[in-house]
Design a protein around this motif. Sequence first.
Motif, PDB file in Angstrom:
ATOM      1  N   MET A 174      76.539  41.244  13.633  1.00 52.14           N
ATOM      2  CA  MET A 174      77.110  42.546  14.174  1.00 52.14           C
ATOM      3  C   MET A 174      78.187  42.121  15.260  1.00 52.14           C
ATOM      4  SD  MET A 174      77.068  45.445  13.587  1.00 52.14           S
ATOM      5  CE  MET A 174      77.355  47.241  14.260  1.00 52.14           C
ATOM      6  N   ALA A 175      79.091  42.863  15.397  1.00 48.89           N
ATOM      7  CA  ALA A 175      80.449  42.571  16.265  1.00 48.89           C
ATOM      8  C   ALA A 175      80.481  43.891  17.050  1.00 48.89           C
ATOM      9  CB  ALA A 175      81.554  42.090  15.432  1.00 48.89           C
ATOM     10  N   PRO A 176      81.276  43.943  18.112  1.00 46.64           N
ATOM     11  CA  PRO A 176      81.670  44.885  19.025  1.00 46.64           C
ATOM     12  C   PRO A 176      82.742  45.805  18.544  1.00 46.64           C
ATOM     13  CG  PRO A 176      81.551  43.171  20.329  1.00 46.64           C
ATOM     14  CD  PRO A 176      81.829  42.711  19.055  1.00 46.64           C
ATOM     15  N   ASP A 177      83.335  45.782  17.562  1.00 47.05           N
ATOM     16  CA  ASP A 177      84.683  46.507  17.353  1.00 47.05           C
ATOM     17  C   ASP A 177      85.116  46.484  15.810  1.00 47.05           C
ATOM     18  OD1 ASP A 177      86.880  47.786  17.489  1.00 47.05           O
ATOM     19  OD2 ASP A 177      88.074  46.826  18.774  1.00 47.05           O
ATOM     20  N   PHE A 178      84.577  47.588  15.342  1.00 46.69           N
ATOM     21  CA  PHE A 178      85.165  47.914  13.793  1.00 46.69           C
ATOM     22  C   PHE A 178      86.077  48.817  13.696  1.00 46.69           C
ATOM     23  CE2 PHE A 178      80.971  45.703  13.409  1.00 46.69           C
ATOM     24  CZ  PHE A 178      80.995  45.039  12.260  1.00 46.69           C
ATOM     25  N   ARG A 179      86.769  49.086  14.763  1.00 52.49           N
ATOM     26  CA  ARG A 179      87.438  50.386  14.830  1.00 52.49           C
ATOM     27  C   ARG A 179      88.577  50.310  13.582  1.00 52.49           C
ATOM     28  NH1 ARG A 179      89.701  50.673  20.832  1.00 52.49           N
ATOM     29  NH2 ARG A 179      89.481  48.520  20.486  1.00 52.49           N
ATOM     30  N   GLY A 180      89.018  51.349  12.935  1.00 51.31           N
ATOM     31  CA  GLY A 180      89.852  51.422  11.867  1.00 51.31           C
ATOM     32  C   GLY A 180      89.309  51.148  10.740  1.00 51.31           C
ATOM     33  N   SER A 199      69.551  64.550  16.874  1.00 51.05           N
ATOM     34  CA  SER A 199      70.341  65.496  16.671  1.00 51.05           C
ATOM     35  C   SER A 199      71.809  65.078  16.955  1.00 51.05           C
ATOM     36  CB  SER A 199      70.119  66.493  17.905  1.00 51.05           C
ATOM     37  OG  SER A 199      70.293  66.251  19.158  1.00 51.05           O
ATOM     38  N   ARG A 200      72.136  64.242  17.629  1.00 48.60           N
ATOM     39  CA  ARG A 200      73.413  63.563  17.758  1.00 48.60           C
ATOM     40  C   ARG A 200      73.546  62.192  17.363  1.00 48.60           C
ATOM     41  NH1 ARG A 200      76.055  63.002  22.074  1.00 48.60           N
ATOM     42  NH2 ARG A 200      77.993  63.240  21.421  1.00 48.60           N
ATOM     43  N   LEU A 201      74.386  61.696  16.250  1.00 39.46           N
ATOM     44  CA  LEU A 201      74.424  60.432  15.952  1.00 39.46           C
ATOM     45  C   LEU A 201      75.075  59.497  16.504  1.00 39.46           C
ATOM     46  CD1 LEU A 201      74.075  61.269  12.015  1.00 39.46           C
ATOM     47  CD2 LEU A 201      72.146  60.646  13.235  1.00 39.46           C
ATOM     48  N   THR A 202      74.748  59.375  17.778  1.00 36.18           N
ATOM     49  CA  THR A 202      75.382  58.334  18.698  1.00 36.18           C
ATOM     50  C   THR A 202      74.521  57.066  18.789  1.00 36.18           C
ATOM     51  OG1 THR A 202      74.466  59.212  20.796  1.00 36.18           O
ATOM     52  CG2 THR A 202      76.652  60.210  19.903  1.00 36.18           C
ATOM     53  N   THR A 203      75.052  56.012  19.212  1.00 33.71           N
ATOM     54  CA  THR A 203      74.499  54.812  19.441  1.00 33.71           C
ATOM     55  C   THR A 203      73.436  55.054  20.671  1.00 33.71           C
ATOM     56  OG1 THR A 203      75.950  53.235  18.544  1.00 33.71           O
ATOM     57  CG2 THR A 203      74.594  52.308  20.248  1.00 33.71           C
ATOM     58  N   GLU A 204      73.958  55.663  21.673  1.00 29.82           N
ATOM     59  CA  GLU A 204      73.145  56.085  22.915  1.00 29.82           C
ATOM     60  C   GLU A 204      71.911  56.820  22.562  1.00 29.82           C
ATOM     61  OE1 GLU A 204      77.208  55.125  24.222  1.00 29.82           O
ATOM     62  OE2 GLU A 204      76.556  56.392  22.635  1.00 29.82           O
ATOM     63  N   ASP A 247      85.128  54.311  15.124  1.00 31.47           N
ATOM     64  CA  ASP A 247      85.772  55.088  16.118  1.00 31.47           C
ATOM     65  C   ASP A 247      85.969  54.563  17.489  1.00 31.47           C
ATOM     66  OD1 ASP A 247      86.501  57.042  14.000  1.00 31.47           O
ATOM     67  OD2 ASP A 247      84.641  58.198  14.537  1.00 31.47           O
ATOM     68  N   ARG A 248      84.948  53.913  17.840  1.00 29.52           N
ATOM     69  CA  ARG A 248      84.754  53.039  19.182  1.00 29.52           C
ATOM     70  C   ARG A 248      84.491  51.652  19.205  1.00 29.52           C
ATOM     71  NH1 ARG A 248      79.110  55.602  21.218  1.00 29.52           N
ATOM     72  NH2 ARG A 248      79.828  54.199  23.107  1.00 29.52           N
ATOM     73  N   HIS A 249      84.591  51.207  20.380  1.00 32.95           N
ATOM     74  CA  HIS A 249      84.039  49.728  20.514  1.00 32.95           C
ATOM     75  C   HIS A 249      83.024  49.781  21.650  1.00 32.95           C
ATOM     76  CE1 HIS A 249      85.546  48.716  24.613  1.00 32.95           C
ATOM     77  NE2 HIS A 249      86.571  49.752  24.275  1.00 32.95           N
ATOM     78  N   PHE A 250      82.330  48.560  21.482  1.00 32.13           N
ATOM     79  CA  PHE A 250      81.036  48.198  22.201  1.00 32.13           C
ATOM     80  C   PHE A 250      81.247  46.879  23.260  1.00 32.13           C
ATOM     81  CE2 PHE A 250      79.769  50.980  18.647  1.00 32.13           C
ATOM     82  CZ  PHE A 250      78.993  51.728  19.229  1.00 32.13           C
ATOM     83  N   TRP A 251      82.731  46.547  23.525  1.00 31.34           N
ATOM     84  CA  TRP A 251      82.943  45.426  24.233  1.00 31.34           C
ATOM     85  C   TRP A 251      82.204  45.606  25.695  1.00 31.34           C
ATOM     86  CZ3 TRP A 251      83.566  41.053  22.568  1.00 31.34           C
ATOM     87  CH2 TRP A 251      84.398  40.589  21.408  1.00 31.34           C
ATOM     88  N   ASP A 252      82.256  46.813  26.305  1.00 30.92           N
ATOM     89  CA  ASP A 252      81.990  47.043  27.676  1.00 30.92           C
ATOM     90  C   ASP A 252      80.559  46.955  27.688  1.00 30.92           C
ATOM     91  OD1 ASP A 252      84.752  47.694  28.204  1.00 30.92           O
ATOM     92  OD2 ASP A 252      84.423  49.933  28.140  1.00 30.92           O
ATOM     93  N   GLN A 253      79.774  47.250  26.654  1.00 27.83           N
ATOM     94  CA  GLN A 253      78.285  47.279  26.907  1.00 27.83           C
ATOM     95  C   GLN A 253      77.790  45.684  26.626  1.00 27.83           C
ATOM     96  OE1 GLN A 253      79.973  49.458  25.097  1.00 27.83           O
ATOM     97  NE2 GLN A 253      78.644  51.459  24.939  1.00 27.83           N
ATOM     98  N   LEU A 258      73.243  45.825  17.237  1.00 31.57           N
ATOM     99  CA  LEU A 258      74.069  46.454  18.125  1.00 31.57           C
ATOM    100  C   LEU A 258      73.055  47.323  19.212  1.00 31.57           C
ATOM    101  CD1 LEU A 258      76.705  47.950  19.315  1.00 31.57           C
ATOM    102  CD2 LEU A 258      76.330  49.759  17.219  1.00 31.57           C
ATOM    103  N   HIS A 259      71.991  47.982  18.711  1.00 35.25           N
ATOM    104  CA  HIS A 259      71.054  48.707  19.465  1.00 35.25           C
ATOM    105  C   HIS A 259      70.505  47.857  20.584  1.00 35.25           C
ATOM    106  CE1 HIS A 259      70.671  51.921  16.326  1.00 35.25           C
ATOM    107  NE2 HIS A 259      71.865  51.986  16.767  1.00 35.25           N
ATOM    108  N   ALA A 260      70.199  46.453  20.186  1.00 37.88           N
ATOM    109  CA  ALA A 260      69.609  45.355  21.058  1.00 37.88           C
ATOM    110  C   ALA A 260      70.318  45.457  22.211  1.00 37.88           C
ATOM    111  CB  ALA A 260      69.318  44.039  20.285  1.00 37.88           C
ATOM    112  N   TRP A 261      71.801  44.911  22.136  1.00 36.40           N
ATOM    113  CA  TRP A 261      72.414  44.633  23.192  1.00 36.40           C
ATOM    114  C   TRP A 261      72.847  45.816  24.040  1.00 36.40           C
ATOM    115  CZ3 TRP A 261      76.357  43.339  19.267  1.00 36.40           C
ATOM    116  CH2 TRP A 261      77.657  44.052  19.217  1.00 36.40           C
ATOM    117  N   CYS A 262      72.728  46.984  23.321  1.00 32.21           N
ATOM    118  CA  CYS A 262      73.430  48.440  24.118  1.00 32.21           C
ATOM    119  C   CYS A 262      71.859  48.623  24.792  1.00 32.21           C
ATOM    120  CB  CYS A 262      73.494  49.578  23.154  1.00 32.21           C
ATOM    121  SG  CYS A 262      75.314  49.108  22.406  1.00 32.21           S
ATOM    122  N   LEU A 263      70.561  48.507  24.460  1.00 30.76           N
ATOM    123  CA  LEU A 263      69.464  48.475  25.050  1.00 30.76           C
ATOM    124  C   LEU A 263      69.434  47.699  26.389  1.00 30.76           C
ATOM    125  CD1 LEU A 263      66.624  49.780  25.145  1.00 30.76           C
ATOM    126  CD2 LEU A 263      65.968  47.495  24.244  1.00 30.76           C
ATOM    127  N   ALA A 264      69.854  46.405  26.244  1.00 33.11           N
ATOM    128  CA  ALA A 264      70.141  45.412  27.370  1.00 33.11           C
ATOM    129  C   ALA A 264      70.955  45.982  28.393  1.00 33.11           C
ATOM    130  CB  ALA A 264      70.469  44.140  26.867  1.00 33.11           C
TER     131      ALA A 264
END
Length: 251
Positions: A110-116, A57-62, A180-186, A89-95
């Motif tokens: 795949m990279a963590p930051d496509f902002r812009g 219902s919400r199209l977020t990586t989470e 709109d966001r980055h995934f460096w923290d994950q 991306l889903h693999a390392w966010c799962l980890a």
Amino acid sequence: MAGESALHDEGGTGQPILLLHGLMGSARTWGRHVPWLREHGHVFTFDAAGHGRPAPSRLTTEAFVADLSAALAACTEPWVVIGHSMGALHAWCLAAEHPDKVSALVLEDMAPDFRGRTADDWAAMISNWPQPFATREDLFEFFGPVAGQYFLESFEKRADGWYLHGDVDTFRDISAEWGDRHFWDQWASITVPALLIEGEFTITPDGQMRTMAERHPGAEYVRIAQAGHLVHDDQPEQYRKVVEEFLDELG
């Protein structure tokens, strides 16, 4: 909702290996690699939500990671997770979210930051694709040999030809989140061994995958020449070589 039908048992024995496809792909796109991967473990493929089945219902990586995690709940052994693009991306966010579920990672282009970056022009282009593609030859003529095979294995086959197996707006919004966001923290929270594979003609921001490896003492970075975004299809022999070496090192 995740269900058993989204997770496909491809055979083999030993450590569980999970293959995650990229945006607008499907579990079937891994078919040419499943046979040799069976030599290294018990292989499974997975169809991401929104790809031939309902999207969250919400199209977020989470939300996509939660859907994936639910599909893996019955397995208590940690997975070697091999992902391409969105699947990486889903693999390392799962980890990051469920470290007990992942023993190692193979991450492709795949990279963590496509902002812009925005997805609007890309989505408009997809909306203008001449669907349906009446024959296999039409797909290959329109997309070329590599992407044509990818979409042949992903699209929905109907009586009058092949159609995109999901909603263009859904695909656009999945991609738009990455602008709109980055995934460096994950990524920073990952401790398991990781192989990072980047094509020479990558779609990722310059230098990010190499930086990912530099920030992770258990990561190895490999750049594969003459490969585009679909590294495993552009240069399958080189892809296999580096992945098998990594899996062998895991023991």
